[in-house]
Write a protein that holds these residues in place. Structure first.
Motif, PDB file in Angstrom:
ATOM      1  N   TYR A 225       0.833  -1.206   0.000  1.00  0.00           N
ATOM      2  CA  TYR A 225       0.000   0.000   0.000  1.00  0.00           C
ATOM      3  C   TYR A 225       0.865   1.252   0.000  1.00  0.00           C
ATOM      4  CZ  TYR A 225      -3.384   3.482   1.688  1.00  0.00           C
ATOM      5  OH  TYR A 225      -4.162   4.605   1.830  1.00  0.00           O
ATOM      6  N   GLN A 226       1.875   1.281   0.864  1.00  0.00           N
ATOM      7  CA  GLN A 226       2.732   2.456   0.971  1.00  0.00           C
ATOM      8  C   GLN A 226       3.542   2.678  -0.306  1.00  0.00           C
ATOM      9  OE1 GLN A 226       2.521   4.629   3.245  1.00  0.00           O
ATOM     10  NE2 GLN A 226       1.276   3.516   4.738  1.00  0.00           N
ATOM     11  N   GLU A 227       3.919   1.602  -0.954  1.00  0.00           N
ATOM     12  CA  GLU A 227       4.675   1.726  -2.201  1.00  0.00           C
ATOM     13  C   GLU A 227       3.804   2.332  -3.305  1.00  0.00           C
ATOM     14  OE1 GLU A 227       6.942  -1.199  -5.414  1.00  0.00           O
ATOM     15  OE2 GLU A 227       6.658  -1.861  -3.335  1.00  0.00           O
ATOM     16  N   ILE A 228       2.566   1.851  -3.422  1.00  0.00           N
ATOM     17  CA  ILE A 228       1.632   2.396  -4.424  1.00  0.00           C
ATOM     18  C   ILE A 228       1.300   3.845  -4.088  1.00  0.00           C
ATOM     19  CG2 ILE A 228      -0.654   2.155  -5.463  1.00  0.00           C
ATOM     20  CD1 ILE A 228      -0.493  -0.846  -4.717  1.00  0.00           C
ATOM     21  N   ARG A 229       1.124   4.138  -2.800  1.00  0.00           N
ATOM     22  CA  ARG A 229       0.822   5.497  -2.347  1.00  0.00           C
ATOM     23  C   ARG A 229       1.928   6.454  -2.747  1.00  0.00           C
ATOM     24  NH1 ARG A 229       2.609   8.358   1.982  1.00  0.00           N
ATOM     25  NH2 ARG A 229       1.201   9.921   2.917  1.00  0.00           N
ATOM     26  N   ALA A 230       3.182   6.040  -2.557  1.00  0.00           N
ATOM     27  CA  ALA A 230       4.323   6.895  -2.905  1.00  0.00           C
ATOM     28  C   ALA A 230       4.358   7.182  -4.404  1.00  0.00           C
ATOM     29  CB  ALA A 230       5.622   6.229  -2.453  1.00  0.00           C
ATOM     30  N   ASP A 231       4.135   6.151  -5.217  1.00  0.00           N
ATOM     31  CA  ASP A 231       4.098   6.336  -6.670  1.00  0.00           C
ATOM     32  C   ASP A 231       2.950   7.267  -7.066  1.00  0.00           C
ATOM     33  OD1 ASP A 231       6.232   4.627  -6.928  1.00  0.00           O
ATOM     34  OD2 ASP A 231       5.023   2.876  -7.464  1.00  0.00           O
ATOM     35  N   GLU A 243      -6.034   7.336 -14.676  1.00  0.00           N
ATOM     36  CA  GLU A 243      -4.861   6.880 -13.924  1.00  0.00           C
ATOM     37  C   GLU A 243      -5.105   7.011 -12.430  1.00  0.00           C
ATOM     38  OE1 GLU A 243      -1.162   8.005 -16.867  1.00  0.00           O
ATOM     39  OE2 GLU A 243      -2.172   9.632 -15.814  1.00  0.00           O
ATOM     40  N   PHE A 244      -5.774   8.092 -12.056  1.00  0.00           N
ATOM     41  CA  PHE A 244      -6.092   8.291 -10.645  1.00  0.00           C
ATOM     42  C   PHE A 244      -6.932   7.129 -10.112  1.00  0.00           C
ATOM     43  CE2 PHE A 244      -9.518   9.432  -7.790  1.00  0.00           C
ATOM     44  CZ  PHE A 244      -8.824   9.862  -6.686  1.00  0.00           C
ATOM     45  N   LEU A 245      -7.975   6.784 -10.844  1.00  0.00           N
ATOM     46  CA  LEU A 245      -8.851   5.700 -10.412  1.00  0.00           C
ATOM     47  C   LEU A 245      -8.107   4.375 -10.358  1.00  0.00           C
ATOM     48  CD1 LEU A 245     -12.077   6.681 -12.375  1.00  0.00           C
ATOM     49  CD2 LEU A 245     -11.691   6.889  -9.916  1.00  0.00           C
ATOM     50  N   ALA A 246      -7.196   4.162 -11.301  1.00  0.00           N
ATOM     51  CA  ALA A 246      -6.407   2.922 -11.306  1.00  0.00           C
ATOM     52  C   ALA A 246      -5.542   2.822 -10.053  1.00  0.00           C
ATOM     53  CB  ALA A 246      -5.542   2.858 -12.564  1.00  0.00           C
ATOM     54  N   GLN A 252      -6.463  -0.092  -2.808  1.00  0.00           N
ATOM     55  CA  GLN A 252      -7.478  -0.856  -2.085  1.00  0.00           C
ATOM     56  C   GLN A 252      -7.262  -2.356  -2.255  1.00  0.00           C
ATOM     57  OE1 GLN A 252     -11.561  -0.227  -3.302  1.00  0.00           O
ATOM     58  NE2 GLN A 252     -12.333  -0.634  -1.265  1.00  0.00           N
ATOM     59  N   MET A 253      -6.870  -2.758  -3.461  1.00  0.00           N
ATOM     60  CA  MET A 253      -6.663  -4.181  -3.712  1.00  0.00           C
ATOM     61  C   MET A 253      -5.479  -4.737  -2.923  1.00  0.00           C
ATOM     62  SD  MET A 253      -6.210  -6.149  -7.399  1.00  0.00           S
ATOM     63  CE  MET A 253      -7.583  -5.242  -8.108  1.00  0.00           C
ATOM     64  N   PHE A 279     -20.028  -9.014   0.824  1.00  0.00           N
ATOM     65  CA  PHE A 279     -19.899  -8.187  -0.371  1.00  0.00           C
ATOM     66  C   PHE A 279     -18.437  -7.773  -0.548  1.00  0.00           C
ATOM     67  CE2 PHE A 279     -24.418  -7.488  -1.144  1.00  0.00           C
ATOM     68  CZ  PHE A 279     -24.412  -7.298  -2.526  1.00  0.00           C
ATOM     69  N   CYS A 280     -17.916  -7.960  -1.768  1.00  0.00           N
ATOM     70  CA  CYS A 280     -16.537  -7.583  -2.047  1.00  0.00           C
ATOM     71  C   CYS A 280     -16.456  -6.958  -3.437  1.00  0.00           C
ATOM     72  CB  CYS A 280     -15.608  -8.790  -1.935  1.00  0.00           C
ATOM     73  SG  CYS A 280     -16.019 -10.131  -3.083  1.00  0.00           S
ATOM     74  N   LYS A 281     -15.240  -6.513  -3.835  1.00  0.00           N
ATOM     75  CA  LYS A 281     -15.080  -5.805  -5.105  1.00  0.00           C
ATOM     76  C   LYS A 281     -14.322  -6.597  -6.159  1.00  0.00           C
ATOM     77  CE  LYS A 281     -14.187  -1.486  -5.553  1.00  0.00           C
ATOM     78  NZ  LYS A 281     -13.622  -0.116  -5.470  1.00  0.00           N
ATOM     79  N   TYR A 282     -13.415  -7.470  -5.728  1.00  0.00           N
ATOM     80  CA  TYR A 282     -12.463  -8.044  -6.668  1.00  0.00           C
ATOM     81  C   TYR A 282     -12.660  -9.538  -6.845  1.00  0.00           C
ATOM     82  CZ  TYR A 282     -10.486  -3.558  -5.440  1.00  0.00           C
ATOM     83  OH  TYR A 282     -10.326  -2.211  -5.194  1.00  0.00           O
ATOM     84  N   VAL A 283     -12.331 -10.025  -8.048  1.00  0.00           N
ATOM     85  CA  VAL A 283     -12.540 -11.443  -8.364  1.00  0.00           C
ATOM     86  C   VAL A 283     -11.707 -12.332  -7.451  1.00  0.00           C
ATOM     87  CG1 VAL A 283     -12.244 -13.211 -10.143  1.00  0.00           C
ATOM     88  CG2 VAL A 283     -13.140 -10.956 -10.761  1.00  0.00           C
ATOM     89  N   LYS A 284     -10.457 -11.931  -7.214  1.00  0.00           N
ATOM     90  CA  LYS A 284      -9.602 -12.770  -6.364  1.00  0.00           C
ATOM     91  C   LYS A 284     -10.156 -12.829  -4.942  1.00  0.00           C
ATOM     92  CE  LYS A 284      -6.074  -9.513  -4.640  1.00  0.00           C
ATOM     93  NZ  LYS A 284      -4.623  -9.286  -4.515  1.00  0.00           N
ATOM     94  N   THR A 285     -10.741 -11.739  -4.485  1.00  0.00           N
ATOM     95  CA  THR A 285     -11.353 -11.719  -3.155  1.00  0.00           C
ATOM     96  C   THR A 285     -12.573 -12.632  -3.134  1.00  0.00           C
ATOM     97  OG1 THR A 285     -10.749  -9.382  -3.109  1.00  0.00           O
ATOM     98  CG2 THR A 285     -12.113 -10.199  -1.301  1.00  0.00           C
TER      99      THR A 285
END
Length: 385
Positions: A225-231, A243-246, A252-253, A279-285
């Motif tokens: 999470y912190q790595e994605i946040r920094a990028d 890109e923002f939404l991605a 979150q993922m 209830f979840c958002k992602y297929v892997k979840t």
């Protein structure tokens, strides 16, 4: 069939009109109300436009209520993908003198530039009767109402989209970036006076209790999470909306199956052994939860929020947050609806990162996460996320 007080009131209000909107909350029985309105008309054919995944649910309802009129059911998504279907429906509507066109989950036509919206509007202009159904007619702001009312009749609002926006929305356009930021809404009383004669709005009142509980948990591993946040923060200045939404999806993922969250679910299910929906958002979840909790029903937002009647379940756990208020409300109404005889509980899992708090803020304000972030400076975002 015996109608509830609200259902009968809706029929009484709209049966003498050729157009109308049933803004009835999920669970209040809007489908049966619509069928009674159709039967009270002089229609010779009915066209139902519904979310594709609910076609069979509607068919089951028509069979259940012994609906006798000739009809056709099509998925709203199909109108975007098939020119053949569109032309076929055009010919069918023109063939009948008094087509009754029903658009269920009418929020799906809020985008006035979408192909399916334009095609539905054209079909509607050829239909003698027009009815829209939705439990949540506004997902972001009142601009969502324009196409819905325009479908019913241009005579209701008597204004084009830009005039509607100028009349009811405070906004600022940035031509250099091609962006519009919506700030506030006003003249709402005037808007209501325009649409009220054509709208029936029912609230769900059940003689059962509803518990809403926020359940906080600590994310055990925030490295990804912190790595994605920094990028994200580094690239923010020149970032496009997509890109923002991605980036927010990636953040979150990164903790969707965190061990801290799983322990939290384990405890909730142990303390609340009644039938439960996750209830979840992602297929892997979804795949993981189905394997780990075979006793539960696992659904995803979007597909899982429409058309299902799941009154056999008493509890619902929101494993992943959604920043779409309409999706959240639709999900809740799968079990909190007419026919539910038991008290229900909703549990909202909340991780200890800033993104979770931002999503909660968006849900409370019924705004999109994109708009909320656009209002904040880079420094503010660094503190929030």
């Amino acid at each position: 069939m015996i109608l509830s007080t609200d259902q009968q009131s809706a029929v009484n209000k709209l049966e003498k009109l050729r157009v109308g909107a049933l803004f009835m909350e999920p669970g209040t029985g809007k489908t049966l109300t619509a069928l009674k309105l159709i039967e009270s008309s002089k229609a010779d054919w009915v066209l139902f436009i519904v979310p594709f995944q609910t076609k069979q649910n509607l068919q089951d309802e028509l069979t259940k209520w012994d609906f006798k009129m000739p009809y056709r059911i099509e998925g709203v998504e199909s109108l975007s993908n098939s020119d053949r279907l569109y032309l076929e429906l055009m010919a069918e509507v023109k063939k009948h003198k008094k087509t009754f066109m029903v658009v269920d989950e009418s929020l799906k036509i809020k985008n006035r530039t979408a192909k399916r919206t334009q095609r539905i509007m054209e079909l509607g202009s050829l239909s003698y009767y027009r009815l829209i159904l939705n439990g949540t007619p506004i997902s972001k702001n009142i601009l969502d109402l324009w196409t819905q009312m325009e479908f019913l009749s241009p005579k209701i609002l008597k204004m084009r989209f830009n005039q509607f926006k100028d009349t009811f929305i405070e906004y600022k356009y940035f031509p250099d970036k091609g962006r519009t930021i919506y700030k506030d809404q006003y003249n709402i009383d005037y808007l209501y006076s325009l649409i009220e004669p054509y709208v029936f709005d029912a609230k769900l009142n059940l003689e059962i209790s509803k518990l809403n509980q926020k359940v906080e948990y600590s994310i055990s591993n925030t490295d990804e999470y912190q790595e994605i946040r920094a990028d994200f923060l580094f690239a923010l200045s020149d970032m496009r909306d997509v890109e923002f939404l991605a980036y927010t999806q990636k953040m979150q993922m990164s903790y969707t199956l965190d061990s801290g969250k799983i322990k939290c679910i384990d405890k909730l299910l142990k303390d609340n052994p009644e039938p439960t929906i996750l209830f979840c958002k992602y297929v892997k979840t979804q795949d993981y939860l189905r394997e780990r909790y075979p006793q539960c029903k696992v659904l995803t937002y979007g597909k899982g929020t429409f058309g299902l009647n799941l009154q056999a379940y008493k509890n619902m756990i929101f494993v992943d947050k959604t920043w779409d208020y309409a999706q959240l409300e639709q999900a809740q109404r799968r079990i909190y609806r007419i026919g539910q005889e038991n008290d229900v509980k909703f549990f909202y899992l909340t991780g200890d990162v800033g993104l979770e708090k931002m999503i909660d803020k968006c849900i409370r304000k019924k705004t999109s996460i994109l708009d909320e972030f656009k209002k904040s400076s880079k420094e503010e975002l660094a503190n929030v996320i």
